[in-house]
Design a protein around this motif. Structure first.
Motif, PDB file in Angstrom:
ATOM      1  N   THR A 182       6.913 -22.707  23.506  1.00  0.00           N
ATOM      2  CA  THR A 182       8.289 -22.293  23.737  1.00  0.00           C
ATOM      3  C   THR A 182       9.085 -22.543  22.458  1.00  0.00           C
ATOM      4  O   THR A 182       8.560 -23.070  21.482  1.00  0.00           O
ATOM      5  CB  THR A 182       8.928 -23.076  24.910  1.00  0.00           C
ATOM      6  N   ARG A 219      10.872 -18.179  22.788  1.00  0.00           N
ATOM      7  CA  ARG A 219      10.408 -18.064  24.181  1.00  0.00           C
ATOM      8  C   ARG A 219      11.129 -19.133  24.996  1.00  0.00           C
ATOM      9  O   ARG A 219      10.953 -20.334  24.740  1.00  0.00           O
ATOM     10  CB  ARG A 219       8.892 -18.244  24.246  1.00  0.00           C
ATOM     11  N   PHE A 279       5.859 -13.424  30.761  1.00  0.00           N
ATOM     12  CA  PHE A 279       6.575 -12.924  29.589  1.00  0.00           C
ATOM     13  C   PHE A 279       7.628 -11.891  29.990  1.00  0.00           C
ATOM     14  O   PHE A 279       8.023 -11.053  29.190  1.00  0.00           O
ATOM     15  CB  PHE A 279       5.581 -12.315  28.598  1.00  0.00           C
ATOM     16  N   PHE A 316       7.610 -13.516  19.297  1.00  0.00           N
ATOM     17  CA  PHE A 316       7.959 -13.318  20.706  1.00  0.00           C
ATOM     18  C   PHE A 316       7.094 -12.214  21.287  1.00  0.00           C
ATOM     19  O   PHE A 316       6.400 -11.488  20.578  1.00  0.00           O
ATOM     20  CB  PHE A 316       9.453 -12.985  20.883  1.00  0.00           C
TER      21      PHE A 316
END
Length: 219
Positions: A35, A61, A67, A94
């Motif tokens: 993350t 993230r 996702f 990402f």
């Protein structure tokens, strides 16, 4: 060969760079696949990079899990992307899906934001589409490579198969990605690549970049 070391914090970054890592991917919470790291970690990494001459890629993230992101999470991603760029990262990492497929709208928006002239001290940053790629239906992945290349995405981080499978089992699929990319976008293999097998796998795939948490031999 460019070795990208995946770091959860700054603890191992100096040693990894000394051992040959030319690029660091910063991501917190590796237990859930990574993350966004903290402001302080990003700042420390970019300051060290200025002195030591390596690149820094920053995960964007907001949480683990799927996702597919809500409107509120997208706002967080925009803010985190802006923060990372303002701190001088080389690029951001990402991956965005919608209903199990590539989220063209959100991906395009974030890529455009990352590439905007005057965005951050580097005046635009690179984009890596991460292993959300591996969650796409197999029959959509080659077309996704085409589309991501057209958007100006720099590279795709991929294991070539389901998480946890041996990387050797996925080499044929990874070769098909490299062939489809045809130099328009970099295929960055990761997941099960270590300092011991990196050169062999890179040679078998015909790639010049590899990724992992053990991609260099640490003391």
């Amino acid at each position: 060969m460019t070795r990208e070391f995946c770091a959860e914090n700054m603890e191992l970054v100096p040693a990894a760079v000394a051992a040959g890592a030319a690029r660091i991917e910063l991501c917190d919470n590796l237990a859930v696949g990574g993350t966004t790291p903290s402001y302080g970690v990003i700042e420390a990494a970019t300051h060290l990079a200025e002195r030591r001459g390596f690149d820094v890629m920053c995960m964007v993230r907001p949480r683990g899990g799927s996702f597919e992101y809500t409107r509120d999470e997208v706002k967080i991603m925009r803010s985190d992307l802006f923060t990372a760029a303002s701190l001088g990262v080389t690029g951001v990492v990402f991956g965005c899906l919608r209903d199990g497929h590539l989220d063209h709208e959100l991906t395009s928006e974030l890529v455009d934001m990352a590439h905007a002239p005057g965005f951050g001290p580097r005046h635009g940053v690179e984009v890596t589409f991460h292993m959300a790629f591996d969650a796409l239906p197999a029959d959509e992945q080659l077309d996704a490579i085409d589309w991501l290349a057209e958007q100006g995405v720099t590279r795709i981080l991929t294991h070539g198969g389901p998480a946890g499978t041996p990387i050797e089992d996925n080499l044929d699929r990874l070769r098909s990605f490299v062939e489809r990319a045809a130099g328009r976008i970099t295929i960055l293999p990761g997941g099960g690549i270590t300092w011991e097998n990196a050169e062999r796998i890179a040679a078998e795939l015909g790639v010049s970049e590899v990724h992992g948490t053990k991609i260099v031999r640490l003391p």
